[in-house]
Design a protein around this motif. Structure first.
Motif, PDB file in Angstrom:
ATOM      1  N   THR A  39       0.829  -1.206   0.000  1.00 24.73           N
ATOM      2  CA  THR A  39       0.000   0.000   0.000  1.00 24.73           C
ATOM      3  C   THR A  39       0.861   1.251   0.000  1.00 24.73           C
ATOM      4  O   THR A  39       1.984   1.257   0.525  1.00 24.73           O
ATOM      5  N   VAL A  40       0.307   2.319  -0.596  1.00 25.07           N
ATOM      6  CA  VAL A  40       0.951   3.631  -0.606  1.00 25.07           C
ATOM      7  C   VAL A  40      -0.086   4.651  -0.131  1.00 25.07           C
ATOM      8  O   VAL A  40      -1.174   4.766  -0.725  1.00 25.07           O
ATOM      9  N   THR A  41       0.230   5.378   0.953  1.00 25.74           N
ATOM     10  CA  THR A  41      -0.691   6.360   1.535  1.00 25.74           C
ATOM     11  C   THR A  41      -0.112   7.761   1.355  1.00 25.74           C
ATOM     12  O   THR A  41       1.084   7.984   1.607  1.00 25.74           O
ATOM     13  N   PHE A  42      -0.980   8.733   0.978  1.00 24.19           N
ATOM     14  CA  PHE A  42      -0.495  10.082   0.692  1.00 24.19           C
ATOM     15  C   PHE A  42      -1.654  11.072   0.814  1.00 24.19           C
ATOM     16  O   PHE A  42      -2.838  10.688   0.848  1.00 24.19           O
ATOM     17  N   ASP A  43      -1.306  12.362   0.841  1.00 26.26           N
ATOM     18  CA  ASP A  43      -2.273  13.453   0.821  1.00 26.26           C
ATOM     19  C   ASP A  43      -2.471  13.849  -0.644  1.00 26.26           C
ATOM     20  O   ASP A  43      -1.535  14.338  -1.289  1.00 26.26           O
ATOM     21  N   PRO A  44      -3.679  13.673  -1.212  1.00 26.24           N
ATOM     22  CA  PRO A  44      -3.866  13.979  -2.642  1.00 26.24           C
ATOM     23  C   PRO A  44      -3.643  15.444  -2.988  1.00 26.24           C
ATOM     24  O   PRO A  44      -3.317  15.772  -4.136  1.00 26.24           O
ATOM     25  N   ALA A  45      -3.782  16.324  -1.977  1.00 26.87           N
ATOM     26  CA  ALA A  45      -3.525  17.735  -2.257  1.00 26.87           C
ATOM     27  C   ALA A  45      -2.040  17.985  -2.459  1.00 26.87           C
ATOM     28  O   ALA A  45      -1.648  18.870  -3.243  1.00 26.87           O
ATOM     29  N   ARG A  46      -1.166  17.214  -1.789  1.00 26.29           N
ATOM     30  CA  ARG A  46       0.282  17.394  -1.921  1.00 26.29           C
ATOM     31  C   ARG A  46       0.837  16.590  -3.099  1.00 26.29           C
ATOM     32  O   ARG A  46       1.809  17.012  -3.731  1.00 26.29           O
ATOM     33  N   TYR A  47       0.233  15.433  -3.363  1.00 23.52           N
ATOM     34  CA  TYR A  47       0.757  14.557  -4.406  1.00 23.52           C
ATOM     35  C   TYR A  47      -0.369  14.201  -5.377  1.00 23.52           C
ATOM     36  O   TYR A  47      -0.820  13.048  -5.457  1.00 23.52           O
ATOM     37  N   PRO A  48      -0.849  15.192  -6.143  1.00 27.06           N
ATOM     38  CA  PRO A  48      -1.975  14.928  -7.055  1.00 27.06           C
ATOM     39  C   PRO A  48      -1.617  13.921  -8.148  1.00 27.06           C
ATOM     40  O   PRO A  48      -2.510  13.253  -8.675  1.00 27.06           O
TER      41      PRO A  48
END
Length: 656
Positions: free
Chosen positions: A499-508
């Motif tokens: 799995t890869v988790t991220f903030d979509p606002a930072r990493y669109p």
């Protein structure tokens, strides 16, 4: 716990004798024969304190003497006569007059011995008593009632039977007789009839025809840490058959057609052994207090051997059984340093407990099919989470601190020590990103990766988590990877899900729908590490290329803290072309490094030490395995286990 029973304490002089030193004024040893045939194994009289020679009590049943040696009492019975030693004195029953002073029993080489003169007083008659040989009637002749006549010079005059009297162990005081002048002519003395000599009682007839005789019973006891090894040897004058019945308390051997002198004795281990005679033969009962017994026979003479192994203290780890190591495994001990090395039939492997859990090293070895193992890297005892790099099957399960010594293993298990800085790299259509960390705990500022274990949750309400399928590569392209699912919020991925988790606002650029191409590759960022499948970080590095390379500053170790104290130390090592495990009973990392260098180790990396230090080897006593550490250690989240190569599985059977 069984306590050893020592019926008689040897004097200082007899302790000197026990190492084979013959002092002036002491009797010399003579070989012992039975009916003119030297005993086998060879028995000799032993020089005892007080210029007397003695025989071990375990040999006396071969002469027809029944022996009881228990609770401070030594009792010898022969033909209805009894001599007993207790409380520092001999006592007699059913005996004719005997010498006023008999030598006390003494210990020689750990066995209780009695003087030959005691046997003569009991009525045991030698066939020959020469300076070079002491020959006795064997038990078989005594049982059959065919005692050969002894030479006249060997038979003392035997007056009439007397009632039982205690026999002092020191000379009795004497009073001089008054002097009376003799008359010129002595008065005639009336002739007196010669008293009739008593006839010794004949041995009772056996209710069966003997096919063999139990000639002697002897035992020995040794300790290997907390493992008690007891051997009982039943020696016969001819081959005998037996059956065994086991129960929780011990075992019983039934010996049809075998005669023997009934006896009971308390063994040094505290076990009880008894021989009884029945209507069809003899039986031997051995109470083993829960020990495991193995029975086998030996020839010339015929013997039945009972080996009993007992763990007498479960609060201590059992030791490694050095005479039964797995094939291809070698143990060397150099003072407090132990080196366990493995030939090319074995390879090291990183084995882990489920994330956030810990396990015993022995359990990790057994579940992975290994033959030995050692605890792995450092961890947080409260959470059981590793604090440095753990990689398994080409996947990072815990992130790297990127400054401490690390063991890497390729697909063939070939080891490499170094300082890698591994990172995951994501590649897709318009995407090339380096993963910041490996963790189930999300960080809105980072891209975090995690390999699912089926029970640990990832993600957060404001974050996106991608579940990737395939596309793993070790320094390669990682072609073929796709997005299997895109999730928002908290959820629990399945076992092995990447799995890869991220903030979509930072990493669109990572906001991708299912089916989008996306691969992940593990970049070690260190020359020579391409293709490494597994890794375990710990440190410090102790030895490299046969040289001392210990540098705690480079690896960020606080030498003033507890991690640098003198304690139990463990390490992964290479010795020439072989890999292995090192264990130091106590010392600092510096002491450990110098000891390894002096032992000829090529390279070495310290693993988590102190209260975690554990080295376990399969097999061992009671098939429970054994430990180089002498105290129990705590459970650990991962271990380094040596497993057989797929082609060496059949060659890894344990030897005995």
């Amino acid at each position: 716990m069984k306590r050893p029973v020592v019926p008689f304490r040897p004097s200082l002089l007899s302790a000197v004798l026990s190492v084979g030193v013959l002092l002036p004024g002491m009797a010399a040893a003579r070989p012992v024969a039975l009916a003119g045939v030297l005993t086998s194994p060879r028995i000799e009289t032993k020089p005892l304190d007080g210029n007397v020679e003695g025989l071990p009590v375990w040999f006396l049943p071969r002469l027809g003497v029944t022996v009881r040696n228990t609770d401070g009492l030594l009792s010898l019975s022969y033909g209805g006569a009894v001599l007993s030693f207790q409380g520092g004195r001999w006592a007699a029953s059913g005996l004719s007059a005997v010498p006023p002073v008999l030598p006390v029993p003494q210990s020689y080489n750990g066995s209780v011995h009695v003087a030959v003169s005691v046997l003569l007083a009991l009525g045991v008659r030698p066939l020959a008593d020469t300076p070079d040989l002491l020959d006795f009637v064997p038990l078989a002749s005594s049982v059959a009632g065919t005692v050969p006549a002894a030479p006249a010079s060997a038979l003392p005059v035997t007056p009439g039977l007397q009632p039982a009297v205690p026999l002092p162990t020191t000379p009795l005081p004497t009073t001089p007789l008054p002097t009376t002048p003799l008359p010129a002519t002595p008065p005639p003395v009336a002739p007196q009839p010669t008293p009739a000599q008593p006839t010794p009682p004949a041995p009772p007839a056996l209710p069966f025809t003997p096919v063999a005789t139990l000639a002697s019973v002897r035992s020995s006891r040794t300790l290997d840490r907390n493992i008690e090894l007891q051997r009982v040897v039943l020696e016969f004058n001819a081959p005998a058959t037996y059956t065994v019945q086991r129960d929780r308390s011990g075992l019983t051997l039934t010996l049809p057609g075998v005669s023997g002198a009934p006896q009971t004795q308390k063994l040094e281990s505290g076990d009880d052994l008894g021989v009884s005679l029945g209507a069809t033969g003899s039986s031997v009962r051995l109470d083993t207090s829960g020990g495991a017994s193995e029975i086998f026979t030996l020839q010339d003479p015929y013997r039945v051997v009972i080996d009993t192994t007992t763990n007498i203290d479960t609060s201590v780890p059992p030791p490694v059984r050095t005479d039964a190591l797995p094939d291809g495994v070698t143990l060397r001990r150099l003072g407090g340093l132990s080196l366990l090395t493995f030939d090319d039939r074995y390879v090291p492997k990183v084995v882990t407990a489920p994330l956030g859990r810990s396990s015993g090293v022995a359990d990790l070895v057994r579940t992975s099919g290994g033959v030995a193992g050692v605890n792995g890297g450092y961890f947080d005892p409260a959470s059981s989470l590793p604090v440095d790099l753990v990689a398994q099957g080409g996947l990072m399960l815990a992130p790297s601190l990127e400054r401490r010594a690390t063991l890497g293993l390729d697909a063939q298990g070939t080891p490499r020590l170094g300082y890698p800085r591994p990172r995951y790299v994501l590649n897709g259509s318009g995407v090339q990103l380096t993963v910041n960390s490996v963790s189930a705990r999300p960080n809105p500022a980072w891209v975090t990766a995690f390999v699912g274990d089926g029970r640990t949750g990832v993600g957060a309400d404001s974050l996106t988590t991608l579940v990737l399928r395939g596309g793993t590569g070790l320094g390669g392209t990682g072609a073929g990877g796709t997005v299997a699912r895109a999730m928002t919020g908290r959820f629990t991925p399945g076992v092995g899900d990447f799995t890869v988790t991220f903030d979509p606002a930072r990493y669109p650029q990572l906001t991708l729908p299912s089916g989008s191409p996306l691969t992940y590759t593990l970049n070690w960022q260190t020359p020579g590490w391409d293709g490494m499948q597994e890794a375990l970080a710990a440190g410090p590095l102790l030895v490299s290329a046969g040289k001392l390379v210990l540098d705690p500053v480079r690896e960020g170790f606080d030498t003033s803290g507890g991690i640098w104290r003198a304690t139990r130390q463990v390490a992964f090592v290479t010795v020439g072309t072989q890999s292995g495990i090192a264990f130091l009973s106590s010392g600092t990392p510096g002491d450990f490094a110098r000891a390894l260098l002096n032992a000829g180790v090529s390279s070495a990396m310290r693993l988590d030490s102190g209260s975690s230090a554990t080295v376990y080897v399969t097999g061992g006593y009671l098939n429970a395995g054994g430990y180089l550490n002498t105290v129990w250690s705590r459970s650990v989240p991962n271990a380094l286990v040596f497993v057989p190569k797929p082609t060496a599985q059949k060659g890894a059977s344990r030897s005995r």
